[in-house]
Design a protein around this motif. Sequence first.
Motif, PDB file in Angstrom:
ATOM      1  N   ALA A   1      43.064   3.157  21.526  1.00 16.89           N
ATOM      2  CA  ALA A   1      42.001   2.303  21.505  1.00 16.89           C
ATOM      3  C   ALA A   1      42.228   1.078  20.844  1.00 16.89           C
ATOM      4  O   ALA A   1      41.829  -0.165  21.535  1.00 16.89           O
ATOM      5  CB  ALA A   1      40.627   2.982  21.192  1.00 16.89           C
ATOM      6  N   TYR A   2      42.675   1.092  19.597  1.00 19.42           N
ATOM      7  CA  TYR A   2      42.647  -0.069  19.074  1.00 19.42           C
ATOM      8  C   TYR A   2      44.222  -0.363  18.535  1.00 19.42           C
ATOM      9  O   TYR A   2      44.228  -1.277  17.577  1.00 19.42           O
ATOM     10  CB  TYR A   2      41.771   0.065  17.435  1.00 19.42           C
ATOM     11  CG  TYR A   2      40.462   0.784  17.723  1.00 19.42           C
ATOM     12  CD1 TYR A   2      39.587  -0.090  18.616  1.00 19.42           C
ATOM     13  CD2 TYR A   2      40.117   1.927  17.273  1.00 19.42           C
ATOM     14  CE1 TYR A   2      38.225   0.316  18.795  1.00 19.42           C
ATOM     15  CE2 TYR A   2      38.781   2.391  17.603  1.00 19.42           C
ATOM     16  CZ  TYR A   2      37.881   1.619  18.333  1.00 19.42           C
ATOM     17  OH  TYR A   2      36.451   2.122  18.637  1.00 19.42           O
ATOM     18  N   ASN A   3      45.245   0.185  18.897  1.00 20.62           N
ATOM     19  CA  ASN A   3      46.557  -0.141  18.720  1.00 20.62           C
ATOM     20  C   ASN A   3      46.909  -0.028  17.264  1.00 20.62           C
ATOM     21  O   ASN A   3      47.821  -0.873  16.730  1.00 20.62           O
ATOM     22  CB  ASN A   3      46.845  -1.291  19.381  1.00 20.62           C
ATOM     23  CG  ASN A   3      48.513  -1.296  19.965  1.00 20.62           C
ATOM     24  OD1 ASN A   3      48.872  -0.300  20.247  1.00 20.62           O
ATOM     25  ND2 ASN A   3      49.121  -2.571  19.819  1.00 20.62           N
ATOM     26  N   LEU A   4      46.162   0.639  16.571  1.00 23.03           N
ATOM     27  CA  LEU A   4      46.474   0.828  15.169  1.00 23.03           C
ATOM     28  C   LEU A   4      47.856   1.885  14.919  1.00 23.03           C
ATOM     29  O   LEU A   4      47.830   2.708  15.507  1.00 23.03           O
ATOM     30  CB  LEU A   4      45.508   1.401  14.227  1.00 23.03           C
ATOM     31  CG  LEU A   4      44.089   0.343  14.366  1.00 23.03           C
ATOM     32  CD1 LEU A   4      42.785   1.223  13.682  1.00 23.03           C
ATOM     33  CD2 LEU A   4      44.496  -0.784  13.722  1.00 23.03           C
ATOM     34  N   PRO A   5      48.563   1.572  13.830  1.00 17.14           N
ATOM     35  CA  PRO A   5      49.825   2.373  13.597  1.00 17.14           C
ATOM     36  C   PRO A   5      49.725   3.884  12.886  1.00 17.14           C
ATOM     37  O   PRO A   5      50.013   4.052  11.968  1.00 17.14           O
ATOM     38  CB  PRO A   5      50.642   1.233  12.871  1.00 17.14           C
ATOM     39  CG  PRO A   5      49.786   0.697  12.126  1.00 17.14           C
ATOM     40  CD  PRO A   5      48.655   0.366  13.037  1.00 17.14           C
ATOM     41  N   TYR A   6      49.252   4.681  13.581  1.00 18.20           N
ATOM     42  CA  TYR A   6      48.769   6.150  13.214  1.00 18.20           C
ATOM     43  C   TYR A   6      49.458   7.203  14.111  1.00 18.20           C
ATOM     44  O   TYR A   6      49.211   7.176  15.243  1.00 18.20           O
ATOM     45  CB  TYR A   6      47.424   6.286  12.934  1.00 18.20           C
ATOM     46  CG  TYR A   6      46.787   5.703  11.669  1.00 18.20           C
ATOM     47  CD1 TYR A   6      46.932   6.321  10.534  1.00 18.20           C
ATOM     48  CD2 TYR A   6      46.391   4.288  11.863  1.00 18.20           C
ATOM     49  CE1 TYR A   6      46.370   5.395   9.511  1.00 18.20           C
ATOM     50  CE2 TYR A   6      45.667   3.493  11.052  1.00 18.20           C
ATOM     51  CZ  TYR A   6      45.759   4.298   9.890  1.00 18.20           C
ATOM     52  OH  TYR A   6      45.188   3.282   8.716  1.00 18.20           O
ATOM     53  N   ALA A   7      50.569   7.801  13.545  1.00 17.94           N
ATOM     54  CA  ALA A   7      51.383   8.482  14.462  1.00 17.94           C
ATOM     55  C   ALA A   7      50.598   9.996  14.856  1.00 17.94           C
ATOM     56  O   ALA A   7      49.876  10.686  13.803  1.00 17.94           O
ATOM     57  CB  ALA A   7      52.675   9.097  13.795  1.00 17.94           C
ATOM     58  N   VAL A   8      50.582  10.305  16.051  1.00 17.48           N
ATOM     59  CA  VAL A   8      50.043  11.617  16.415  1.00 17.48           C
ATOM     60  C   VAL A   8      50.577  12.821  16.074  1.00 17.48           C
ATOM     61  O   VAL A   8      52.166  12.573  16.183  1.00 17.48           O
ATOM     62  CB  VAL A   8      49.675  11.684  17.849  1.00 17.48           C
ATOM     63  CG1 VAL A   8      48.375  10.907  18.204  1.00 17.48           C
ATOM     64  CG2 VAL A   8      50.924  11.478  18.695  1.00 17.48           C
ATOM     65  N   VAL A   9      50.475  13.755  15.433  1.00 14.57           N
ATOM     66  CA  VAL A   9      51.247  14.876  15.091  1.00 14.57           C
ATOM     67  C   VAL A   9      50.771  16.295  15.478  1.00 14.57           C
ATOM     68  O   VAL A   9      49.501  16.624  14.977  1.00 14.57           O
ATOM     69  CB  VAL A   9      51.710  14.899  13.672  1.00 14.57           C
ATOM     70  CG1 VAL A   9      52.530  16.313  13.093  1.00 14.57           C
ATOM     71  CG2 VAL A   9      52.246  13.540  13.078  1.00 14.57           C
ATOM     72  N   ASP A  10      51.389  16.816  16.602  1.00 10.81           N
ATOM     73  CA  ASP A  10      50.947  18.060  17.088  1.00 10.81           C
ATOM     74  C   ASP A  10      52.051  18.940  17.409  1.00 10.81           C
ATOM     75  O   ASP A  10      53.173  18.631  17.107  1.00 10.81           O
ATOM     76  CB  ASP A  10      49.978  17.931  18.389  1.00 10.81           C
ATOM     77  CG  ASP A  10      50.969  17.335  19.436  1.00 10.81           C
ATOM     78  OD1 ASP A  10      51.775  17.155  19.254  1.00 10.81           O
ATOM     79  OD2 ASP A  10      50.280  17.493  20.634  1.00 10.81           O
ATOM     80  N   GLY A  11      51.939  20.203  18.024  1.00  7.45           N
ATOM     81  CA  GLY A  11      53.227  21.221  18.295  1.00  7.45           C
ATOM     82  C   GLY A  11      54.137  20.236  19.048  1.00  7.45           C
ATOM     83  O   GLY A  11      55.433  20.543  18.700  1.00  7.45           O
TER      84      GLY A  11
END
Length: 361
Positions: A132-142
């Motif tokens: 939504a906001y193009n912020l640099p937070y990486a998704v981490v799932d399986g």
Amino acid sequence: MNSKKEAYFTRHLLQWNERENERQMPWKGEKDPYKIWLSEIILQQTRVDQGLAYYNRFVKNYPTIKKLAAAPETAVFKLWEGLGYYSRCKNLIATAKFIANNLNGKFPDTYDDILKLKGIGPYTASAIASFAYNLPYAVVDGNVMRVLSRYFGISTAIDSTEGKNYFTALANKLIDKKVPALYNQAIMDHGATVCKPQLPLCTTCLLQKQCVAFKNDEVRQLPVKEGKLIKKNRWFYFIIAEYKGGFFIRKRTGKDIWQNLHEFILIENEKAIDPVTLMSSEAFKKIAGKKHTVISISKNYKQQLTHQTIHGCFIHIRVGQKPLLKDHELVEGSKLKQLAFPALINSYFATEGRALTVQNL
Ligand code: SF4
């Protein structure tokens, strides 16, 4: 781990995304944090193909967070029916109300503020912040951990605290800060369509040249998991006590499974038991009273939950007097469909118990 290998990973992942990624997702490119939140919460519960219908129903009925916040809770639970983990639906409602009432309907726009919301963990917060906001937070799932563990040859267990911390730090190092939304979508799609759990498409994978697992022939051994789930079995005997055309129903409110869903009178037994033997128990006699007629005894039904398997049997009886029950109410057969039930009871309604919901007996 060298930075050249890391740069290769990010560059080739984005190249793959641009050239080869054909994964279609109805919410792909969505910028509305509310809709991203909905899609992520639904996808935590089910596969994309099944989740799509739920997503569309939610968006159609509640196009904005304010509409969701103002909806009757029973209607929201009804829409959620079949997805399981009802505490998540409860959190969804609580968070929608919080945003509507305390934040004037505006979704928070920083990672930390999103993470403070009830029911939103680091994965969903990263997805909303980046998409939504193009912020640099990486998704981490399986999916993400599988790709990273194979490409970098990491054997730290993905279900251990150490593993989660390690993979989160690595994922945040790898994310392209100029295009975080694109990067996150790319790694999720790669894990779902190329570096799949079974039969990954290594021969055509753009990351193959630098992939440690491929080079060492360890693709099948990675990722490593620490604990295997021990499943518990439970045996539920539902007494469908019919009285003057109605049935005794209660809403489950405890912290156990199926919170906020409805059920018939339940006798839980610690092991499987013949229904006829069960009918001679004190618990059954207390419910059925002296005068009752047995109408039917169902076959066995089964519902698989993450940590337990629920076995269910339905004993339909007609009683001559109201059983002494504290938290059950008499509901007409024709009204049953308005209530939300667990999948196990819905399977019964769809087969042997169909007549219960369509006619007033
Ligand atoms: Fe995954 Fe195979 Fe590609 Fe390595 S080469 S990243 S194991 S699909």
